[in-house]
Design a protein around this motif. Structure first.
Motif, mmCIF file in Angstrom:
data_model
loop_
_atom_site.group_PDB
_atom_site.id
_atom_site.type_symbol
_atom_site.label_atom_id
_atom_site.label_comp_id
_atom_site.label_asym_id
_atom_site.label_seq_id
_atom_site.Cartn_x
_atom_site.Cartn_y
_atom_site.Cartn_z
ATOM 1 N N GLU A 11 0.790 -1.244 0.000
ATOM 2 C CA GLU A 11 0.000 0.000 0.000
ATOM 3 C C GLU A 11 0.817 1.286 0.000
ATOM 4 O O GLU A 11 0.306 2.341 0.338
ATOM 5 N N HIS A 12 2.087 1.199 -0.376
ATOM 6 C CA HIS A 12 2.902 2.418 -0.501
ATOM 7 C C HIS A 12 3.691 2.400 -1.805
ATOM 8 O O HIS A 12 4.144 1.345 -2.243
ATOM 9 N N ILE A 13 3.856 3.583 -2.371
ATOM 10 C CA ILE A 13 4.850 3.764 -3.440
ATOM 11 C C ILE A 13 5.773 4.890 -3.006
ATOM 12 O O ILE A 13 5.316 5.983 -2.637
ATOM 13 N N PHE A 14 7.079 4.602 -3.025
ATOM 14 C CA PHE A 14 8.098 5.590 -2.668
ATOM 15 C C PHE A 14 8.734 6.085 -3.957
ATOM 16 O O PHE A 14 9.114 5.282 -4.821
ATOM 17 N N VAL A 15 8.836 7.394 -4.109
ATOM 18 C CA VAL A 15 9.376 7.987 -5.330
ATOM 19 C C VAL A 15 10.566 8.859 -4.964
ATOM 20 O O VAL A 15 10.430 9.824 -4.210
ATOM 21 N N GLU A 16 11.742 8.506 -5.481
ATOM 22 C CA GLU A 16 12.974 9.256 -5.213
ATOM 23 C C GLU A 16 13.336 10.070 -6.449
ATOM 24 O O GLU A 16 13.579 9.522 -7.514
ATOM 25 N N MET A 17 13.312 11.409 -6.290
ATOM 26 C CA MET A 17 13.599 12.296 -7.424
ATOM 27 C C MET A 17 15.091 12.371 -7.721
ATOM 28 O O MET A 17 15.502 12.486 -8.861
ATOM 29 N N PRO A 49 5.110 14.456 1.090
ATOM 30 C CA PRO A 49 6.274 14.998 0.398
ATOM 31 C C PRO A 49 7.482 15.043 1.322
ATOM 32 O O PRO A 49 7.338 15.242 2.534
ATOM 33 N N ALA A 50 8.677 14.864 0.771
ATOM 34 C CA ALA A 50 9.905 14.930 1.570
ATOM 35 C C ALA A 50 10.928 15.780 0.817
ATOM 36 O O ALA A 50 10.596 16.467 -0.135
ATOM 37 N N ASN A 51 12.190 15.728 1.265
ATOM 38 C CA ASN A 51 13.193 16.658 0.731
ATOM 39 C C ASN A 51 13.395 16.530 -0.775
ATOM 40 O O ASN A 51 13.295 17.509 -1.503
ATOM 41 N N PHE A 146 14.442 27.412 2.644
ATOM 42 C CA PHE A 146 13.236 26.795 2.084
ATOM 43 C C PHE A 146 12.791 25.640 2.978
ATOM 44 O O PHE A 146 13.610 24.796 3.345
ATOM 45 N N VAL A 147 11.519 25.578 3.330
ATOM 46 C CA VAL A 147 11.000 24.425 4.090
ATOM 47 C C VAL A 147 10.770 23.287 3.101
ATOM 48 O O VAL A 147 9.865 23.339 2.267
ATOM 49 N N SER A 148 11.617 22.274 3.177
ATOM 50 C CA SER A 148 11.530 21.184 2.206
ATOM 51 C C SER A 148 10.673 20.023 2.696
ATOM 52 O O SER A 148 10.139 19.264 1.891
ATOM 53 N N MET A 149 10.535 19.860 3.990
ATOM 54 C CA MET A 149 9.589 18.871 4.517
ATOM 55 C C MET A 149 9.299 19.188 5.974
ATOM 56 O O MET A 149 10.024 19.952 6.616
#
Length: 291
Positions: A11-17, A49-51, A146-149
């Motif tokens: 039930e999760h998808i993690f996406v690393e940019m 959302p994360a960094n 900047f607030v990134s997370m």
């Protein structure tokens, strides 16, 4: 780096940019998380959302993992063509640097530090080739962040300094974490600043303290009545150095319900920022102070 998708259980998808933090990677993640939110996809239960990454939680009985993945990939292709502009806020945060409370705490934990003979701010100034604590404070408070997370503990913002990479302050975490950190400590670990929203354990270098609460689970503080956490990803922070008298006066104003943070709505363009970082930061400062 090509965007990396991975499943977390059913039930999760993690996406690393990207493997390293940059405002470009952050903007891409923010665009996709906002697009997922706006699309109101059935089955999505949480958007985080994360960094330089993001995670989506979904109900696999409502949307299949493969279908969720294809939705995210569609949003990514749109994100790559989108103009990187956001409507956000710039918020001034008063900071009492070299305050007695973080000083007392850091002295209790010197054996866990890289340089037991200096304070955290002296150490950070030295390893960043800055002219002592005064030079450090000037560099730390001179440009916006900047607030990134927001997370790790409730309401805690991770902050990314808005200068070119060569000027970014970097400092490692303590060799071993402390068991105590004063509430509202201004901390730093790696390239990220933070504000400790609550008292507790921590490993970031400690530079000062703010009199301005950023988290109120009871929602009694005037500017936190609508939502208990002040920050959200995309907010911009500008530090304002203050002395002990100003610190005490602000604490009294907060307690009396009279304190109102200085914050302004602003449109931030990543393209304009990359074109001329210092000019972009000056413009943000002008908006903040109503010039």
């Amino acid at each position: 780096m090509k965007t990396r998708y991975s499943y977390g259980g059913d039930e999760h998808i993690f996406v690393e940019m990207d493997e390293e933090m940059s405002l470009d990677a952050f903007f891409k993640a923010l665009f996709i998380t906002n697009a997922v939110r706006d699309a109101k996809i059935k089955g999505v239960t949480e958007i985080c959302p994360a960094n330089a990454s993001m995670q989506i939680k979904f109900d696999p009985d409502v949307i299949k993992p493969a279908d969720m993945l294809s939705e995210l990939k569609k949003f990514e292709s749109v994100a790559e063509k989108a103009e990187p502009v956001i409507k956000t806020r710039i918020i001034e945060i008063p900071v009492y640097y070299n305050d007695p409370w973080t000083h007392e705490t850091l002295m209790r934990f010197r054996e866990r530090h890289q340089d037991p003979k200096s304070t955290d701010i002296e150490y950070a100034a030295r390893i960043n080739n800055l002219d002592g604590p005064d030079g450090f404070i000037k560099a730390h408070s001179g440009a916006p962040w900047f607030v990134s997370m927001v997370g790790f503990v409730a309401g805690l913002p991770f902050l990314y300094q808005m200068v070119d990479r060569q000027r970014q302050i970097e400092a490692p975490k303590y060799l071993r974490p402390r068991t105590d950190t004063p509430k509202l400590t201004i901390g730093h670990g790696g390239c990220f600043g933070c504000i400790y929203s609550v008292r507790g354990a921590g490993g970031y270098q400690m530079f000062g303290i703010t009199p301005m609460p950023i988290y109120d689970p009871n929602q009694k503080i005037s500017y936190l009545r609508d939502f208990m956490c002040l920050f959200k990803p995309g907010d911009i922070v500008k530090w304002k150095p203050i002395d002990r008298a100003q610190y005490d006066a602000t604490v009294a104003d907060v307690d009396a319900g009279k304190f109102a943070p200085l914050m302004r709505n602003v449109t931030f363009s990543l393209a304009d920022f990359h074109k001329d970082i210092d000019a972009s930061n000056r413009k943000l400062n002008e908006v903040l102070h109503g010039h």
